[in-house]
Design an enzyme around this catalytic site. Structure first.
Site, PDB file in Angstrom:
ATOM      1  N   LYS A 116     -57.302 -41.614 -28.023  1.00  0.00           N
ATOM      2  CA  LYS A 116     -58.635 -41.654 -28.329  1.00  0.00           C
ATOM      3  C   LYS A 116     -59.046 -40.945 -29.770  1.00  0.00           C
ATOM      4  CE  LYS A 116     -61.825 -43.258 -26.229  1.00  0.00           C
ATOM      5  NZ  LYS A 116     -62.286 -44.545 -26.244  1.00  0.00           N
ATOM      6  N   THR A 118     -64.622 -39.783 -26.335  1.00  0.00           N
ATOM      7  CA  THR A 118     -64.867 -38.710 -25.469  1.00  0.00           C
ATOM      8  C   THR A 118     -64.634 -37.293 -25.928  1.00  0.00           C
ATOM      9  OG1 THR A 118     -63.221 -37.998 -23.576  1.00  0.00           O
ATOM     10  CG2 THR A 118     -62.348 -39.192 -25.293  1.00  0.00           C
ATOM     11  N   ASP A 119     -65.311 -36.574 -25.057  1.00  0.00           N
ATOM     12  CA  ASP A 119     -65.124 -35.241 -25.509  1.00  0.00           C
ATOM     13  C   ASP A 119     -63.635 -34.429 -25.418  1.00  0.00           C
ATOM     14  OD1 ASP A 119     -64.989 -35.063 -22.767  1.00  0.00           O
ATOM     15  OD2 ASP A 119     -66.411 -33.423 -22.364  1.00  0.00           O
ATOM     16  N   GLU A 120     -62.864 -35.427 -24.790  1.00  0.00           N
ATOM     17  CA  GLU A 120     -61.404 -34.852 -24.569  1.00  0.00           C
ATOM     18  C   GLU A 120     -60.551 -34.798 -25.922  1.00  0.00           C
ATOM     19  OE1 GLU A 120     -58.976 -36.113 -21.409  1.00  0.00           O
ATOM     20  OE2 GLU A 120     -60.772 -36.518 -20.082  1.00  0.00           O
ATOM     21  N   ASP A 175     -63.815 -58.911 -22.864  1.00  0.00           N
ATOM     22  CA  ASP A 175     -62.976 -58.040 -22.025  1.00  0.00           C
ATOM     23  C   ASP A 175     -61.662 -58.563 -21.408  1.00  0.00           C
ATOM     24  OD1 ASP A 175     -62.330 -56.388 -19.474  1.00  0.00           O
ATOM     25  OD2 ASP A 175     -64.165 -55.360 -20.101  1.00  0.00           O
TER      26      ASP A 175
HETATM   27  P1  NAD Z   1     -62.936 -48.293 -17.287  1.00  0.00           P
HETATM   28  O1  NAD Z   1     -61.348 -48.168 -17.489  1.00  0.00           O
HETATM   29  O2  NAD Z   1     -63.690 -48.273 -16.399  1.00  0.00           O
HETATM   30  O3  NAD Z   1     -63.040 -49.709 -18.191  1.00  0.00           O
HETATM   31  C1  NAD Z   1     -62.381 -50.099 -19.392  1.00  0.00           C
HETATM   32  C2  NAD Z   1     -62.820 -51.541 -19.628  1.00  0.00           C
HETATM   33  O4  NAD Z   1     -61.958 -52.082 -21.000  1.00  0.00           O
HETATM   34  C3  NAD Z   1     -62.181 -52.579 -18.437  1.00  0.00           C
HETATM   35  O5  NAD Z   1     -63.425 -53.541 -18.166  1.00  0.00           O
HETATM   36  C4  NAD Z   1     -61.042 -53.268 -19.287  1.00  0.00           C
HETATM   37  O6  NAD Z   1     -60.619 -54.584 -18.597  1.00  0.00           O
HETATM   38  C5  NAD Z   1     -61.359 -53.219 -20.760  1.00  0.00           C
HETATM   39  N1  NAD Z   1     -60.232 -53.238 -21.711  1.00  0.00           N
HETATM   40  C6  NAD Z   1     -58.786 -52.357 -21.484  1.00  0.00           C
HETATM   41  N2  NAD Z   1     -58.247 -53.085 -22.653  1.00  0.00           N
HETATM   42  C7  NAD Z   1     -58.629 -53.792 -23.123  1.00  0.00           C
HETATM   43  C8  NAD Z   1     -58.338 -54.539 -24.390  1.00  0.00           C
HETATM   44  N3  NAD Z   1     -57.167 -54.466 -24.777  1.00  0.00           N
HETATM   45  N4  NAD Z   1     -59.229 -55.558 -24.643  1.00  0.00           N
HETATM   46  C9  NAD Z   1     -60.425 -55.815 -24.154  1.00  0.00           C
HETATM   47  N5  NAD Z   1     -60.711 -55.080 -23.106  1.00  0.00           N
HETATM   48  C10 NAD Z   1     -60.071 -54.292 -22.467  1.00  0.00           C
HETATM   49  O7  NAD Z   1     -63.299 -47.389 -18.577  1.00  0.00           O
HETATM   50  P2  NAD Z   1     -64.920 -46.503 -18.808  1.00  0.00           P
HETATM   51  O8  NAD Z   1     -64.531 -45.103 -17.851  1.00  0.00           O
HETATM   52  O9  NAD Z   1     -65.820 -47.445 -18.257  1.00  0.00           O
HETATM   53  O10 NAD Z   1     -64.818 -45.893 -20.126  1.00  0.00           O
HETATM   54  C11 NAD Z   1     -65.450 -46.931 -21.285  1.00  0.00           C
HETATM   55  C12 NAD Z   1     -65.159 -46.088 -22.617  1.00  0.00           C
HETATM   56  O11 NAD Z   1     -65.795 -44.930 -22.446  1.00  0.00           O
HETATM   57  C13 NAD Z   1     -63.709 -46.093 -22.933  1.00  0.00           C
HETATM   58  O12 NAD Z   1     -63.560 -46.264 -24.068  1.00  0.00           O
HETATM   59  C14 NAD Z   1     -63.321 -44.489 -22.376  1.00  0.00           C
HETATM   60  O13 NAD Z   1     -62.787 -43.837 -23.437  1.00  0.00           O
HETATM   61  C15 NAD Z   1     -65.074 -43.765 -22.945  1.00  0.00           C
HETATM   62  N6  NAD Z   1     -65.179 -42.375 -21.981  1.00  0.00           N
HETATM   63  C16 NAD Z   1     -65.303 -42.491 -20.773  1.00  0.00           C
HETATM   64  C17 NAD Z   1     -65.959 -41.570 -20.035  1.00  0.00           C
HETATM   65  C18 NAD Z   1     -65.660 -41.351 -18.623  1.00  0.00           C
HETATM   66  O14 NAD Z   1     -65.939 -40.313 -18.000  1.00  0.00           O
HETATM   67  N7  NAD Z   1     -65.200 -42.584 -17.613  1.00  0.00           N
HETATM   68  C19 NAD Z   1     -66.284 -40.545 -20.568  1.00  0.00           C
HETATM   69  C20 NAD Z   1     -66.392 -40.401 -22.095  1.00  0.00           C
HETATM   70  C21 NAD Z   1     -65.946 -41.389 -22.808  1.00  0.00           C
HETATM   71  O1  DAU Z   2     -64.208 -35.907 -20.497  1.00  0.00           O
HETATM   72  C1  DAU Z   2     -64.524 -37.360 -20.497  1.00  0.00           C
HETATM   73  C2  DAU Z   2     -63.339 -38.039 -19.787  1.00  0.00           C
HETATM   74  O2  DAU Z   2     -63.538 -37.861 -18.514  1.00  0.00           O
HETATM   75  C3  DAU Z   2     -63.089 -39.383 -20.222  1.00  0.00           C
HETATM   76  O3  DAU Z   2     -62.675 -39.791 -21.499  1.00  0.00           O
HETATM   77  C4  DAU Z   2     -62.134 -40.034 -19.232  1.00  0.00           C
HETATM   78  O4  DAU Z   2     -62.015 -41.510 -19.459  1.00  0.00           O
HETATM   79  C5  DAU Z   2     -62.342 -39.928 -17.837  1.00  0.00           C
HETATM   80  O5  DAU Z   2     -61.180 -40.393 -17.008  1.00  0.00           O
HETATM   81  C6  DAU Z   2     -62.552 -38.263 -17.533  1.00  0.00           C
HETATM   82  O6  DAU Z   2     -61.420 -37.659 -17.720  1.00  0.00           O
HETATM   83  P1  DAU Z   2     -60.902 -36.683 -16.634  1.00  0.00           P
HETATM   84  O7  DAU Z   2     -59.403 -36.416 -16.598  1.00  0.00           O
HETATM   85  O8  DAU Z   2     -61.643 -35.600 -16.738  1.00  0.00           O
HETATM   86  O9  DAU Z   2     -61.607 -37.329 -15.367  1.00  0.00           O
HETATM   87  P2  DAU Z   2     -60.569 -37.463 -13.825  1.00  0.00           P
HETATM   88  O10 DAU Z   2     -61.924 -38.159 -12.973  1.00  0.00           O
HETATM   89  O11 DAU Z   2     -59.584 -38.081 -13.900  1.00  0.00           O
HETATM   90  O12 DAU Z   2     -60.597 -35.731 -13.223  1.00  0.00           O
HETATM   91  C7  DAU Z   2     -61.490 -34.900 -13.294  1.00  0.00           C
HETATM   92  C8  DAU Z   2     -61.143 -33.705 -12.777  1.00  0.00           C
HETATM   93  O13 DAU Z   2     -60.716 -33.886 -11.383  1.00  0.00           O
HETATM   94  C9  DAU Z   2     -59.859 -33.181 -13.487  1.00  0.00           C
HETATM   95  O14 DAU Z   2     -59.941 -31.749 -14.128  1.00  0.00           O
HETATM   96  C10 DAU Z   2     -58.626 -33.672 -12.889  1.00  0.00           C
HETATM   97  C11 DAU Z   2     -59.228 -33.603 -11.203  1.00  0.00           C
HETATM   98  N1  DAU Z   2     -58.828 -34.363 -10.388  1.00  0.00           N
HETATM   99  C12 DAU Z   2     -58.676 -35.642 -10.695  1.00  0.00           C
HETATM  100  C13 DAU Z   2     -58.147 -36.512  -9.854  1.00  0.00           C
HETATM  101  C14 DAU Z   2     -58.054 -37.999  -9.913  1.00  0.00           C
HETATM  102  C15 DAU Z   2     -58.452 -33.951  -9.185  1.00  0.00           C
HETATM  103  O15 DAU Z   2     -58.160 -32.701  -9.180  1.00  0.00           O
HETATM  104  N2  DAU Z   2     -58.016 -34.783  -8.436  1.00  0.00           N
HETATM  105  C16 DAU Z   2     -57.341 -35.891  -8.538  1.00  0.00           C
HETATM  106  O16 DAU Z   2     -57.373 -36.663  -7.421  1.00  0.00           O
END
Ligand code: NAD
Ligand code: DAU
Length: 353
Positions: free
Chosen positions: A162, A132-134, A31
């Site tokens: 992604k 991600t689903d995005e 990481d």
């Molecule tokens: P996060 O931002 O909390 O964590 C990302 C981690 O990756 C951090 O620990 C960071 O230090 C590390 N990192 C970043 N760049 C790096 C690099 N170049 N080399 C090594 N480490 C690096 O993210 P998360 O929410 O835990 O998401 C993890 C994975 O799941 C991502 O690939 C994201 O796209 C995917 N994902 C997230 C969500 C969500 O809702 N959070 C949903 C679907 C998929």
């Molecule tokens: O769908 C999976 C994705 O979900 C992951 O791939 C991403 O890593 C993760 O960040 C997340 O993306 P979103 O953009 O959906 O998540 P976020 O929490 O940023 O926002 C969720 C919803 O809430 C979105 O419709 C934007 C809205 N939002 C977000 C923030 C930060 C607000 O209304 N106010 C806010 O301040």
């Protein structure tokens, strides 16, 4: 043993903790420790001899090669990424660098390592890419949910980066035969999520009596999955997924953002009474290109791997709020310094709608 990247972030740290709690197999965690990576997320296992932590970049080919050579993993699980949509709008460069270029370098080194393995290790090897689903873009309110066959149509710099990485994974399987797996998951929530994302940001602001900034009209829909369920699904895909396949993961919990924020306010009113949390809700300027709706068709992973989410949104959200209330020192440790600069940059320009 397995090599995990990004295991100090939100989902990665939940996966590492869960992995070590469930079995005996060792794990190397690579990481970079960006703003989103926090060694404190793994404090509970820092002295566990099964865990090796290495600070470094997935794009550092010499380091990746050395880790593969020294530890001979049977699998790689790639969580490492820049993950926040609003930050990708503010500055897309880091997203291209890690999510696209970084994934490419990691893939290339893993391919060389895998090609050098003898059977049966070569046939058993897996590279699981966490996506991600995005990547599927945005749904209308009545559209059918995303299936694995839905065409890619990413709309933000984050989702485009992604999607690009998913295409690399697909091509490395198709061309070189690398045994890859890709998971496309919906919005996660739960312990240790960085408070830039909707749910932890709203909890953090509410506890400080600050405005709860809802983008646009709050009618955008996300499908919420509890992070432990996501980690469980990743385990199932790693164990039983078919190489070259992609698997959607969802929580069966479609909610509008306003429903989520109302539910959080009501939970806080019960668990930390004394404030009218709903009165803090403030509608602010929308996210540019804001995707209207995400929804997951989870039929494939249920049918092929027998996986389904266990946590309901109500029970998962309650656990999440309880975790944040009990771990305010964690929140304080990650919201100093850079965090405040980000909040100022992202919200100062959002006029109250
Ligand atoms: P996060 O931002 O909390 O964590 C990302 C981690 O990756 C951090 O620990 C960071 O230090 C590390 N990192 C970043 N760049 C790096 C690099 N170049 N080399 C090594 N480490 C690096 O993210 P998360 O929410 O835990 O998401 C993890 C994975 O799941 C991502 O690939 C994201 O796209 C995917 N994902 C997230 C969500 C969500 O809702 N959070 C949903 C679907 C998929
Ligand atoms: O769908 C999976 C994705 O979900 C992951 O791939 C991403 O890593 C993760 O960040 C997340 O993306 P979103 O953009 O959906 O998540 P976020 O929490 O940023 O926002 C969720 C919803 O809430 C979105 O419709 C934007 C809205 N939002 C977000 C923030 C930060 C607000 O209304 N106010 C806010 O301040």
């Amino acid at each position: 043993m397995i090599l995990v990247t990004g295991g100090a972030g939100f989902i990665g740290s939940n996966f590492v903790l869960d992995w070590l709690a469930r079995g005996s197999e060792p794990l190397v965690n690579l990481d970079k420790l960006t703003y989103a990576g926090n060694p404190g997320n793994l404090a509970a296992v820092e002295n566990d001899p099964r865990l090796v932590f290495v600070q470094g970049d997935i794009a550092d080919r010499a380091l990746v090669t050395q880790l593969l050579r020294d530890h001979q993993p049977r699998a790689v699980v790639n969580f490492a990424a820049e993950s926040h949509v609003d930050r990708s709008i503010d500055g897309p460069g880091a997203f291209i660098q890690t999510n696209v270029v970084g994934t490419f370098h990691l893939l290339e080194e893993v391919r060389r390592y895998w090609q050098g393995l003898a059977e049966p290790e070569r046939g058993r090897f897996r590279f699981l890419h966490v996506s991600t689903d995005e990547v599927y873009g945005s749904l209308g309110r009545e559209d059918p949910a995303f299936a694995e066959t839905t065409a890619y149509a990413p709309n933000s710099p984050y989702s485009a980066s992604k999607a690009a990485s998913d295409h690399l994974i697909r091509a490395w399987h198709h061309t070189y035969g690398l045994p890859t797996l890709t998971s496309n998951c919906s919005n996660n929530y739960g312990p240790r999520q960085f408070p830039e994302k909707l749910i932890p940001l709203m909890i953090h602001n509410a506890l400080q009596g600050k405005a709860l900034p809802v983008y646009g009209d709050g009618a955008n829909v996300r499908d919420w999955v509890y992070v432990e369920d996501h980690c469980d699904a990743i385990g199932a895909i790693l164990a039983r997924g078919r190489p070259g396949e992609t698997y959607n993961i969802g929580g069966n919990a479609e909610k509008t953002n306003l429903q989520v924020v109302h539910a959080l306010c009501d939970l806080l009113a019960e668990l930390r009474p004394g404030t009218d949390y709903r009165a803090l809700i403030t509608f602010v300027t929308d996210r540019p290109g804001h995707d209207l709706r995400y929804a997951i068709d989870g039929a494939k992973i249920a049918r092929e791997l027998g996986w389904q989410p266990r946590e309901s949104f109500a029970s998962g959200l309650r656990k999440t709020v309880q975790w944040y209330l009990a771990n305010q020192s964690w929140v304080n440790s990650v919201t100093s310094g850079e965090y405040q600069q980000w909040v100022d940059r992202n919200y100062a320009t959002r006029a109250v709608a």
